[in-house]
Structure formats: C-alpha cells, structure tokens
Design a protein around this motif. Sequence first.
Motif, PDB file in Angstrom:
ATOM      1  N   TYR A   1       0.817  -1.218   0.000  1.00 31.65           N
ATOM      2  CA  TYR A   1       0.000   0.000   0.000  1.00 31.65           C
ATOM      3  C   TYR A   1       0.850   1.267   0.000  1.00 31.65           C
ATOM      4  O   TYR A   1       0.322   2.370  -0.129  1.00 31.65           O
ATOM      5  N   LEU A  34       0.453   4.250  -2.281  1.00 27.59           N
ATOM      6  CA  LEU A  34      -0.675   5.147  -2.053  1.00 27.59           C
ATOM      7  C   LEU A  34      -0.320   6.281  -1.095  1.00 27.59           C
ATOM      8  O   LEU A  34      -1.155   7.133  -0.799  1.00 27.59           O
ATOM      9  N   LEU A  93       0.834  11.675  -5.083  1.00 29.30           N
ATOM     10  CA  LEU A  93      -0.595  11.442  -4.880  1.00 29.30           C
ATOM     11  C   LEU A  93      -1.092  12.246  -3.685  1.00 29.30           C
ATOM     12  O   LEU A  93      -0.850  11.877  -2.541  1.00 29.30           O
ATOM     13  N   TRP A 143      -2.728  10.295   0.110  1.00 32.51           N
ATOM     14  CA  TRP A 143      -3.879   9.756  -0.619  1.00 32.51           C
ATOM     15  C   TRP A 143      -4.632   8.713   0.198  1.00 32.51           C
ATOM     16  O   TRP A 143      -5.840   8.819   0.387  1.00 32.51           O
ATOM     17  N   PHE A 176      -5.320  -3.240  -7.696  1.00 35.94           N
ATOM     18  CA  PHE A 176      -4.657  -1.960  -7.922  1.00 35.94           C
ATOM     19  C   PHE A 176      -4.415  -1.707  -9.412  1.00 35.94           C
ATOM     20  O   PHE A 176      -3.656  -0.825  -9.775  1.00 35.94           O
ATOM     21  N   SER A 177      -5.066  -2.473 -10.285  1.00 37.44           N
ATOM     22  CA  SER A 177      -4.797  -2.368 -11.720  1.00 37.44           C
ATOM     23  C   SER A 177      -5.318  -1.071 -12.336  1.00 37.44           C
ATOM     24  O   SER A 177      -4.750  -0.570 -13.294  1.00 37.44           O
ATOM     25  N   ASP A 178      -6.396  -0.503 -11.815  1.00 39.42           N
ATOM     26  CA  ASP A 178      -6.954   0.750 -12.325  1.00 39.42           C
ATOM     27  C   ASP A 178      -6.595   1.859 -11.342  1.00 39.42           C
ATOM     28  O   ASP A 178      -7.202   1.977 -10.279  1.00 39.42           O
ATOM     29  N   LYS A 179      -5.617   2.659 -11.696  1.00 43.88           N
ATOM     30  CA  LYS A 179      -5.117   3.696 -10.773  1.00 43.88           C
ATOM     31  C   LYS A 179      -6.133   4.812 -10.527  1.00 43.88           C
ATOM     32  O   LYS A 179      -5.951   5.631  -9.636  1.00 43.88           O
ATOM     33  N   THR A 180      -7.227   4.863 -11.318  1.00 43.29           N
ATOM     34  CA  THR A 180      -8.260   5.878 -11.074  1.00 43.29           C
ATOM     35  C   THR A 180      -9.315   5.371 -10.106  1.00 43.29           C
ATOM     36  O   THR A 180     -10.113   6.153  -9.601  1.00 43.29           O
ATOM     37  N   ILE A 198      -8.912   2.629  -7.108  1.00 39.47           N
ATOM     38  CA  ILE A 198      -8.212   1.626  -6.312  1.00 39.47           C
ATOM     39  C   ILE A 198      -9.253   0.805  -5.555  1.00 39.47           C
ATOM     40  O   ILE A 198     -10.167   1.361  -4.936  1.00 39.47           O
TER      41      ILE A 198
END
Length: 168
Positions: free
Chosen positions: A75, A78, A83, A88, A116-120, A122
């Motif tokens: 993590y 993040l 971020l 974040w 965590f594949s889509d950073k927009t 999570i």
Amino acid sequence: MNLREFITKYLIEEVGKIKSNHPFLAFSVMSIGIEFLGKCLNYTTIEDICGDAGKGESANNFNYAVCNLKSFAKYSFLCDSSLDSGNWLYHHLRCGFAHNFMVKQGLSLSGGSNDFSDKTNIIIGCKDFYDDFYSACCELMEMEDKASLMAENFVDEENNITGTTTNN
C-alpha cells in the motif's frame, strides 16, 4: 490489560470476528487502527500515545505505519508524494471514515481481494487488507524496541478506562 493484550483482543481478534460479515465496519476500525499503530511506532510511552504529544499528527502517524511496517508494503505507493501530497490513502480511507463514515471517490472497498490495476479507482479488499493489518499488528508487537511499550498498562478493564488519561 497491557498494550499487547489490547492490540491482540481488539485490533486482531474483534476485527477478525467482524471482517467477513461486516467488512464495512472492519474497514473503519482498521483505518483508525493504522493511525494507532503509527503512534505506537512513533512514541515510547502510553502517555505520549494518549496525550497531546501527537496532536495534529494523524496523517504522519498513519503514513508512518503504512510506510514503515513491512506488512503494509503493497500500500506504500498510495502514500507517494505525487498522490495528494503523500496523503492519498490517509485522506481517502482514514479521513473518509473518520469524518464522513464513507471512503472518498477514487477508492472502492470490497469484501475480498485488492485490485490496484486501475489507478483511477483503487479497490481494497477486506480479506486482503485484514490479513495485512493482522500481520502489521503482529509485526509491531514483535519489535524488540517496543517491548516495554507493549507491556505498559493500557486498559483498566475493571473500571473500563482506556489509556492513562482520565477523559478517554
């Protein structure tokens, strides 16, 4: 009850009991618990943890736990300074729960696994997160330099008083 017993009973066992049937509630306790773990890392006495020593240091304590406990390594991205000023996860998870009882946009929670594949958007899964939280609690309790802190009295079970200050 000393601090080690408190962490074991409440952060590990009680959260472990609710994580499957009530993941939303488990997330709220774990998000606040991470900040508490950071305080335990940053301070050496219960009085400091419960008193004014860390006043205004919530983000620092939360991020310190995420970035310094190996159990939270997955993590740590993040908490990257690019971020949201490095806050974040703190803002989206811990502040979302502490102030609105809801995570902030860009973070989704599930009962199962992290994604965590889509950073927009999570996705943090309660099963994965609890496993990491459990490991982080154990990691802290096993630190040699925290042995005396873990042995300090934290809860007076007979009088239901937490910490060493009278207004807890």
